[in-house]
Design a protein around this motif. Structure first.
Motif, mmCIF file in Angstrom:
data_model
loop_
_atom_site.group_PDB
_atom_site.id
_atom_site.type_symbol
_atom_site.label_atom_id
_atom_site.label_comp_id
_atom_site.label_asym_id
_atom_site.label_seq_id
_atom_site.Cartn_x
_atom_site.Cartn_y
_atom_site.Cartn_z
ATOM 1 N N ILE B 89 0.716 -1.233 0.006
ATOM 2 C CA ILE B 89 -0.034 -0.015 0.140
ATOM 3 C C ILE B 89 0.984 1.183 -0.039
ATOM 4 C CG2 ILE B 89 -1.604 1.340 1.471
ATOM 5 C CD1 ILE B 89 -2.998 -1.223 2.203
ATOM 6 N N LEU B 92 2.637 1.719 -3.291
ATOM 7 C CA LEU B 92 1.815 1.983 -4.505
ATOM 8 C C LEU B 92 1.647 3.711 -4.308
ATOM 9 C CD1 LEU B 92 -1.019 -0.430 -4.591
ATOM 10 C CD2 LEU B 92 0.396 0.142 -6.413
ATOM 11 N N ALA B 93 1.494 4.295 -3.084
ATOM 12 C CA ALA B 93 1.428 5.707 -2.927
ATOM 13 C C ALA B 93 2.744 6.509 -2.937
ATOM 14 C CB ALA B 93 0.838 5.685 -1.427
ATOM 15 N N PHE B 95 4.893 5.657 -4.953
ATOM 16 C CA PHE B 95 5.077 5.379 -6.557
ATOM 17 C C PHE B 95 4.299 6.511 -7.162
ATOM 18 C CE2 PHE B 95 3.649 3.884 -10.673
ATOM 19 C CZ PHE B 95 4.788 3.643 -11.315
ATOM 20 N N ALA B 96 3.076 6.670 -6.935
ATOM 21 C CA ALA B 96 2.370 8.008 -7.395
ATOM 22 C C ALA B 96 2.914 9.198 -7.059
ATOM 23 C CB ALA B 96 1.015 7.803 -7.154
ATOM 24 N N LEU B 97 3.582 9.527 -5.866
ATOM 25 C CA LEU B 97 4.061 10.600 -5.297
ATOM 26 C C LEU B 97 5.251 11.089 -5.951
ATOM 27 C CD1 LEU B 97 3.243 10.376 -1.755
ATOM 28 C CD2 LEU B 97 2.295 11.983 -3.017
ATOM 29 N N PHE B 112 0.573 13.074 5.124
ATOM 30 C CA PHE B 112 1.211 11.940 5.563
ATOM 31 C C PHE B 112 2.429 12.124 6.480
ATOM 32 C CE2 PHE B 112 -0.155 9.554 1.266
ATOM 33 C CZ PHE B 112 -1.176 8.848 2.006
ATOM 34 N N LEU B 113 2.992 13.363 5.855
ATOM 35 C CA LEU B 113 4.270 13.541 6.935
ATOM 36 C C LEU B 113 3.399 14.042 8.332
ATOM 37 C CD1 LEU B 113 6.990 15.904 5.504
ATOM 38 C CD2 LEU B 113 7.080 13.551 6.481
ATOM 39 N N GLY B 115 1.136 12.879 9.800
ATOM 40 C CA GLY B 115 0.794 11.624 10.656
ATOM 41 C C GLY B 115 2.094 10.942 11.498
ATOM 42 N N MET B 116 3.345 11.493 11.062
ATOM 43 C CA MET B 116 4.428 10.904 11.802
ATOM 44 C C MET B 116 4.518 11.763 13.142
ATOM 45 S SD MET B 116 7.275 9.542 9.371
ATOM 46 C CE MET B 116 8.419 9.803 10.481
ATOM 47 N N ILE B 152 1.825 3.886 7.804
ATOM 48 C CA ILE B 152 1.582 4.442 6.517
ATOM 49 C C ILE B 152 2.725 5.707 6.466
ATOM 50 C CG2 ILE B 152 0.300 6.137 4.992
ATOM 51 C CD1 ILE B 152 -1.773 3.536 5.184
ATOM 52 N N PRO B 153 2.746 6.581 7.441
ATOM 53 C CA PRO B 153 3.563 7.469 7.191
ATOM 54 C C PRO B 153 4.862 7.302 7.046
ATOM 55 C CG PRO B 153 1.981 8.283 8.969
ATOM 56 C CD PRO B 153 1.871 6.625 8.699
ATOM 57 N N ILE B 156 5.865 5.372 3.670
ATOM 58 C CA ILE B 156 5.850 6.366 2.726
ATOM 59 C C ILE B 156 7.075 7.208 2.623
ATOM 60 C CG2 ILE B 156 4.681 8.423 1.438
ATOM 61 C CD1 ILE B 156 1.830 6.908 2.034
ATOM 62 N N LEU B 157 7.413 7.874 3.587
ATOM 63 C CA LEU B 157 8.801 8.474 3.771
ATOM 64 C C LEU B 157 9.799 7.923 3.427
ATOM 65 C CD1 LEU B 157 9.779 11.297 5.169
ATOM 66 C CD2 LEU B 157 10.392 10.132 6.672
ATOM 67 N N ARG B 160 9.308 6.849 -0.511
ATOM 68 C CA ARG B 160 9.554 8.066 -1.425
ATOM 69 C C ARG B 160 10.953 8.360 -1.420
ATOM 70 N NH1 ARG B 160 9.771 13.312 -0.255
ATOM 71 N NH2 ARG B 160 9.081 14.693 -1.566
#
Lengths: 291, 277
Positions: B89, B92-93, B95-97, B112-113, B115-116, B152-153, B156-157, B160
């Motif tokens: 998950i 995927l995010a 990748f889009a970013l 998202f950040l 959220g950290m 998630i946060p 993704i960090l 990314r």
């Protein structure tokens, strides 16, 4: 490259959805709850405005203790845990034999859960069978023996010792990663100029590690504000409420005393303090990523 | 600077590091010794003395009677679903970013950040209300969903940060070779990102394995407990049987150690790529 306008949103959607449901909306709802008097069960919530906040600041005897403990914990983390981590990283970045093994030894406690660390150290501090009191007896200092975790004067420091053992590996690894990105040529140039090792440390290593410092300081401070597991599992806030931090006091207020409003207000203090700490960090990283 | 290190200072460094390492290992030795003693040995033989007879059955007893096996199975089940699903998950995010320039991507990333920074405590009461409404307290889907959210946060960090270091030219090459967006994701970006994914896997596995606060609130039924809350219950139940308790501690450490050792070669390299942002 042609991509439909909505396609990126399809990729982001699962993460965004879960994140919103689990973190974003609940946080806003907690903010809302912090303005009410509510026991979590009753149908009626009473709106009380900011009085949960003022109650905490003016009438709650444990709250100031918890804030002070959080600050003490932060200070200790930034000096002792981060300092020891940096020292170990510098030592283990050199060509010492067995450095991989040493790194493993110092990092190992970090992979353990707070509850495990707490169980190990509660046993170390055991008044009759524990390591510390046994060692004091052995070297003839039996009178120094203490019920370390039951003595308000010592309990928080005793827990913090466990936190140092538990946490030193994290800054160490981050600093090691940072040190590996530093090129060797400035050191060679400085050696030719006759620089002393401490000068090289202050004028080459520290400035070139700036990015890593920003990350480590931010992570350390945020972790210190959120500290919970170790405290709960070693002292549960006692003795005489002397080791409470915001997180443990929030837990007690919310889930033991059923003061949802007060608990929510404590959470909001936590959010607010964390935001104040982290905004400079986010500003720094996002500014950099746009370059 | 390594070539001109004085031999004396080198010896001092070894001395320092060996002393520190010995101090760090003391608690581990102490619990291992305790775990291998009988309750009687514990009273009669000082802590630095080897057990009279090694009590291996303490481990078996903690495993069976102490229900360590059950707590570990529960945790392993949760972690082995949560971690790969979470990484997919998050990837995927991320990748889009990083690979699909779209309006609002910076805005989404900032969200998202944030959220950290949110302490878990600030979500507990509303999450409890939601889970109660949906009947998901004391269920695996409930706790897994919440763990996914909190992972998630950070995920993704990290991802990314790594995806950004993969050259854009690869995208064009892939396009020429007739690769679709999904093909690019699964055949190029994911395989190239294995060091970052491995790093994230260790972090996430350890975080899930070690999580306490959420498990404490959302899993209250003993048969559903994870290893952290289970160990605490175990501690309460066997609070006088120190050998058994320490055997339980050692058992519960094994899986994290295995994951850590298996993936650790990626660790510093994956981290170095990711923390540089």
């Amino acid at each position: 490259m042609k991509i439909g306008v909505f396609k990126p949103w399809l990729f982001v959607f699962p993460a965004l959805f879960i994140y919103t449901v689990v973190i974003f909306i609940p946080t806003l709802y907690t903010l809302y709850l912090s303005f009410f008097n509510w026991n979590g069960v009753a149908k009626e919530k009473t709106f009380v405005g900011l009085s949960n906040y003022t109650d905490l600041l003016l009438h709650d005897s444990v709250f100031p203790r918890a804030v002070a403990n959080n600050l003490l914990w932060t200070l200790g983390s930034l000096t002792i845990i981060m300092g020891l981590g940096l020292m170990l990283a510098i030592l283990l970045n050199q060509k010492l034999k067995g450095r991989i093994v040493f790194r493993g030894i110092f990092y190992f406690p970090y992979v353990l859960s707070g509850v495990i660390v707490a169980t190990i150290w509660t046993w170390m501090y055991n008044p009759t069978q524990g390591f510390f009191n046994k060692v004091f007896e052995l070297i003839g200092l039996g009178s120094w023996a203490q019920a370390w975790l039951a003595e308000p004067k010592f309990a928080l420091y005793a827990v913090f010792v466990a936190a140092v053992w538990n946490g030193v590996g994290q800054p160490m690894v981050l600093f090691l990663a940072g040190l590996q990105t530093i090129p060797q040529d400035p050191y060679e140039a400085a050696t030719i100029d006759g620089a002393k090792p401490w000068q090289m440390f202050c004028f080459i290593t520290v400035p070139l590690l700036r990015e890593t410092f920003v990350i480590v300081v931010a992570i350390t401070m945020v972790a210190a504000m959120k500290v919970y597991d170790l405290i709960y599992a070693m002292t549960a806030g006692g003795p005489a409420e002397s080791t409470h931090v915001l997180a443990s006091w929030m837990y007690i207020q919310t889930f033991k005393f059923a003061n949802i409003g007060i608990g929510s207000a404590i959470s909001m203090f936590l959010v607010f303090i964390t935001l104040v700490i982290i905004i400079p960090y986010v500003y720094y990283t996002t500014k950099k990523s746009h370059l | 600077m390594e070539q001109r290190v004085h031999p004396v200072s080198k010896a001092l460094k070894y001395a320092l590091i060996i002393v520190l390492a010995a101090i760090f290992l003391l608690p581990v030795l102490f619990i291992t010794f305790t775990a291998l003693k009988s309750s009687n040995d514990l009273l009669t033989r000082p802590f630095y003395m080897f057990p009279a007879k090694l009590q291996w059955h303490n481990f078996a007893q903690a495993w069976e009677q102490g229900r360590m096996s059950m707590y570990m199975k529960n945790t392993a089940f949760i972690a082995l679903i949560k971690v790969p699903l979470g990484i997919l998950i998050e990837a995927l995010a991320a990748f889009a970013l990083t690979r699909m320039a779209f309006k609002g991507s910076n805005w989404v990333f900032t969200l998202f950040l944030i959220g950290m920074m949110v302490p878990i405590q600030a979500t507990l009461v509303p999450l409890n209300m939601i889970l109660n409404k949906l009947g998901l307290v004391n269920t695996y889907p409930g706790i897994i969903f919440i763990y996914l959210g909190f992972g998630i946060p950070f995920g993704i960090l990290i991802l990314r940060g790594f995806f950004r270091t993969i050259p854009k030219e690869i995208d064009e090459a892939a396009l020429i070779d007739g690769c679709g967006v999904m093909g690019k994701f699964f055949k190029i970006i994911i395989p190239l990102s294995m060091p970052a994914i491995a790093t994230l896997f260790i972090f996430d596995f350890m975080a899930t394995w070690n999580e306490f606060l959420l498990a404490q609130i959302f899993i209250t039924q003993d048969s559903m407990r994870t290893i952290t809350t289970g160990l605490l219950a175990f501690r309460g139940q066997y609070s006088a049987n120190y050998p058994l308790m320490n055997a339980g501690v050692l058992l519960s450490v094994v899986p994290v150690l295995i994951v850590y050792v298996a993936f650790q070669k990626y660790f510093v390299s994956g981290l170095a790529g990711s923390v540089k942002g």
